[in-house]
Design an enzyme around this catalytic site. Sequence first.
Site, PDB file in Angstrom:
ATOM      1  N   GLU A 238      -3.588-109.071 -10.156  1.00 35.93           N
ATOM      2  CA  GLU A 238      -4.118-109.208  -8.792  1.00 35.93           C
ATOM      3  C   GLU A 238      -3.821-110.576  -8.177  1.00 35.93           C
ATOM      4  O   GLU A 238      -4.160-110.809  -7.022  1.00 35.93           O
ATOM      5  CB  GLU A 238      -5.647-108.996  -8.789  1.00 35.93           C
ATOM      6  CG  GLU A 238      -6.106-107.596  -9.154  1.00 35.93           C
ATOM      7  CD  GLU A 238      -6.352-107.435 -10.639  1.00 35.93           C
ATOM      8  OE1 GLU A 238      -6.000-108.360 -11.410  1.00 35.93           O
ATOM      9  OE2 GLU A 238      -6.885-106.384 -11.041  1.00 35.93           O
TER      10      GLU A 238
ATOM     11  N   LYS B 275      -4.759-113.445 -10.038  1.00 31.47           N
ATOM     12  CA  LYS B 275      -5.896-114.257 -10.521  1.00 31.47           C
ATOM     13  C   LYS B 275      -5.463-115.702 -10.764  1.00 31.47           C
ATOM     14  O   LYS B 275      -6.236-116.627 -10.557  1.00 31.47           O
ATOM     15  CB  LYS B 275      -6.454-113.664 -11.833  1.00 31.47           C
ATOM     16  CG  LYS B 275      -7.062-112.289 -11.660  1.00 31.47           C
ATOM     17  CD  LYS B 275      -7.655-111.765 -12.954  1.00 31.47           C
ATOM     18  CE  LYS B 275      -6.646-111.328 -13.986  1.00 31.47           C
ATOM     19  NZ  LYS B 275      -5.921-110.084 -13.657  1.00 31.47           N
ATOM     20  N   GLY B 276      -4.194-115.865 -11.188  1.00 30.91           N
ATOM     21  CA  GLY B 276      -3.695-117.207 -11.525  1.00 30.91           C
ATOM     22  C   GLY B 276      -3.841-118.185 -10.368  1.00 30.91           C
ATOM     23  O   GLY B 276      -4.265-119.318 -10.558  1.00 30.91           O
TER      24      GLY B 276
ATOM     25  N   GLY C  59      -0.523-112.349 -18.293  1.00 27.15           N
ATOM     26  CA  GLY C  59       0.492-113.229 -17.715  1.00 27.15           C
ATOM     27  C   GLY C  59       0.003-113.763 -16.391  1.00 27.15           C
ATOM     28  O   GLY C  59      -0.184-113.020 -15.445  1.00 27.15           O
ATOM     29  N   HIS C  60      -0.269-115.049 -16.352  1.00 23.79           N
ATOM     30  CA  HIS C  60      -0.687-115.689 -15.108  1.00 23.79           C
ATOM     31  C   HIS C  60       0.464-116.551 -14.618  1.00 23.79           C
ATOM     32  O   HIS C  60       0.977-117.347 -15.394  1.00 23.79           O
ATOM     33  CB  HIS C  60      -1.815-116.697 -15.368  1.00 23.79           C
ATOM     34  CG  HIS C  60      -3.145-116.071 -15.582  1.00 23.79           C
ATOM     35  ND1 HIS C  60      -3.440-114.791 -15.252  1.00 23.79           N
ATOM     36  CD2 HIS C  60      -4.287-116.603 -16.064  1.00 23.79           C
ATOM     37  CE1 HIS C  60      -4.701-114.543 -15.544  1.00 23.79           C
ATOM     38  NE2 HIS C  60      -5.234-115.631 -16.052  1.00 23.79           N
TER      39      HIS C  60
ATOM     40  N   LEU D 220      -2.296-110.327   1.200  1.00 19.78           N
ATOM     41  CA  LEU D 220      -2.485-109.644   2.488  1.00 19.78           C
ATOM     42  C   LEU D 220      -1.179-109.650   3.284  1.00 19.78           C
ATOM     43  O   LEU D 220      -0.867-108.697   4.003  1.00 19.78           O
ATOM     44  CB  LEU D 220      -3.604-110.352   3.269  1.00 19.78           C
ATOM     45  CG  LEU D 220      -4.027-109.724   4.585  1.00 19.78           C
ATOM     46  CD1 LEU D 220      -4.609-108.324   4.376  1.00 19.78           C
ATOM     47  CD2 LEU D 220      -5.062-110.605   5.312  1.00 19.78           C
ATOM     48  N   ASP D 221      -0.407-110.710   3.133  1.00 19.43           N
ATOM     49  CA  ASP D 221       0.848-110.847   3.883  1.00 19.43           C
ATOM     50  C   ASP D 221       1.849-109.733   3.572  1.00 19.43           C
ATOM     51  O   ASP D 221       2.671-109.385   4.411  1.00 19.43           O
ATOM     52  CB  ASP D 221       1.498-112.208   3.573  1.00 19.43           C
ATOM     53  CG  ASP D 221       1.674-112.416   2.077  1.00 19.43           C
ATOM     54  OD1 ASP D 221       0.659-112.373   1.354  1.00 19.43           O
ATOM     55  OD2 ASP D 221       2.824-112.592   1.624  1.00 19.43           O
TER      56      ASP D 221
ATOM     57  N   GLY E 185       0.053-115.732   0.714  1.00 23.17           N
ATOM     58  CA  GLY E 185       1.327-116.197   0.152  1.00 23.17           C
ATOM     59  C   GLY E 185       1.081-116.875  -1.172  1.00 23.17           C
ATOM     60  O   GLY E 185      -0.074-117.146  -1.530  1.00 23.17           O
TER      61      GLY E 185
HETATM   62  P1  IMP Z   1      -1.942-103.557 -24.198  1.00 18.78           P
HETATM   63  O1  IMP Z   1      -2.961-104.447 -23.600  1.00 18.78           O
HETATM   64  O2  IMP Z   1      -0.643-104.252 -24.511  1.00 18.78           O
HETATM   65  O3  IMP Z   1      -2.450-102.772 -25.372  1.00 18.78           O
HETATM   66  O4  IMP Z   1      -1.547-102.458 -23.086  1.00 18.78           O
HETATM   67  C1  IMP Z   1      -2.471-101.474 -22.652  1.00 18.78           C
HETATM   68  C2  IMP Z   1      -2.334-101.221 -21.158  1.00 18.78           C
HETATM   69  O5  IMP Z   1      -2.786-102.355 -20.442  1.00 18.78           O
HETATM   70  C3  IMP Z   1      -0.891-100.961 -20.704  1.00 18.78           C
HETATM   71  O6  IMP Z   1      -0.912-100.018 -19.664  1.00 18.78           O
HETATM   72  C4  IMP Z   1      -0.465-102.318 -20.188  1.00 18.78           C
HETATM   73  O7  IMP Z   1       0.580-102.200 -19.243  1.00 18.78           O
HETATM   74  C5  IMP Z   1      -1.755-102.804 -19.558  1.00 18.78           C
HETATM   75  N1  IMP Z   1      -1.840-104.283 -19.487  1.00 18.78           N
HETATM   76  C6  IMP Z   1      -2.072-105.137 -20.494  1.00 18.78           C
HETATM   77  N2  IMP Z   1      -2.077-106.401 -20.049  1.00 18.78           N
HETATM   78  C7  IMP Z   1      -1.864-106.342 -18.729  1.00 18.78           C
HETATM   79  C8  IMP Z   1      -1.796-107.339 -17.695  1.00 18.78           C
HETATM   80  O8  IMP Z   1      -1.944-108.551 -17.910  1.00 18.78           O
HETATM   81  N3  IMP Z   1      -1.558-106.860 -16.438  1.00 18.78           N
HETATM   82  C9  IMP Z   1      -1.417-105.531 -16.167  1.00 18.78           C
HETATM   83  N4  IMP Z   1      -1.490-104.590 -17.085  1.00 18.78           N
HETATM   84  C10 IMP Z   1      -1.710-104.979 -18.362  1.00 18.78           C
END
Ligand code: IMP
Length: 428
Positions: free
Chosen positions: A14, A16-17, A40-41, A331-332, A414
């Site tokens: 979303e 969050k980072g 991943g942030h 939003l952009d 942005g």
């Molecule tokens: P896992 O967390 O690797 O076991 O994956 C389980 C589900 O969570 C899968 O659909 C992943 O794509 C999703 N998922 C895990 N981490 C993230 C994230 O940081 N962002 C979005 N989806 C995530």
Amino acid sequence: MAGIALVGIQWGDEGKGKITDLLCEKVDVVVRYQGGNNAGHTVVVGEERYALHLLPTGILYEHCTPVIGPGVVVNPRVLIEEMDALSERGLSTERLRLSGNAHLIMPYHLELDMVTERRLGKNRLGTTKRGIGPAYADKAARIGLRAQDLLDPKIFSEKLEIALKEKNLLLTRVYGRLPLEHQDIVEEYLAYGTRLAPHIVDTNSLVQGALDSGRSVLFEGAQATMLDLDHGTYPFVTSSNPIAGGACAGAGVGPRDITRIIGISKAYCTRVGSGPFPSEADPADGEILVEAGGEYGTTTGRKRRCGWFDAVAARYACRLNTLTELVITKLDVLSAFEKIKVCVAYEFEGDRYEDFPPNQTIFNKCRPVYEEFAGWSEDITGARDLDDLPKEARAFLEGIEAMVSTTISHASVGPEREQILKVHEAGA
Ligand code: IMP
């Protein structure tokens, strides 16, 4: 005392980072409480862009103590690599604190994540293949190894032997893989232990002590509400509890320690991996969102599935997290559309669901009911004040706010730090 939880209210990613980054200026401690390097942030500080997976965002700020709490699963190799990568860029990672109770992701967890996904075939979950699910499964089965075990070679070796016996049977007999060698893992992991030893502490007392002495603590959620193991779209979820309630168990604090709960949502919706997604856009609109929103995963590089804001899921998530405020990001990106859809209800076998449906079959098969908002088609990336937004964009925000019964405090327009504007006073 100020405990702030920051959680995603959709299926992750979303933004969050960026919000964490803004909050970090004012907090003393930043705690990751669940998940692992499946997260991943992307954080932009000045001219620098950082992609963090396991390290708390607080690592980027000298005044913050970054903490990996007991609820996180840690791949020590990845942790050390991330620390080294930051050190090479001139950032100190000395302040990092890792809970001795955090569970370790072991080599067999990675193997098992891969082979079980393969076995599931078209029913696969689409995991990140980082060994997250298998590590949490072992934690629940009480055969997991923890960060503190790295500090005691005898215990580490004994616990590993017990776990490995079963895992090797599984890998060789069920999946036809080669067995893993006990001694290889011991040598590799004890070396990680030597390296991580200065960072392994009792983080519960550290965090509680910070709160008791009036310092601010940010509980940084990874993944998001709809991926929550207990409350998300099971089985297409992750194996931890990203919801605000999860911060208590995963960081070692009590519910009264958290007084501000910020939910983050995109102005539209994305998800990666498999699973139902009622408001998924048709391919043409989806492609526009992918390109305009740069919707590719930070961790896996996978193209994200894109759709419209889902007010049913968002309402459910706002309540579940007892948000004190909501921040709308990207939003952009919606400037690309003449008409903007919002999913206001689901329909299944003639019934209309405005609340999140109680069972998976309904959610899997429901059709979205959309309400359309007028688009604005002008560039809003320069807006810094609510009044700078076209009236259609303000109407969109107000519409969402009413649908989810939660105050929208800010909207982001942005990726840069300053591309954010205040919408309403939180709690108003
Ligand atoms: P896992 O967390 O690797 O076991 O994956 C389980 C589900 O969570 C899968 O659909 C992943 O794509 C999703 N998922 C895990 N981490 C993230 C994230 O940081 N962002 C979005 N989806 C995530």
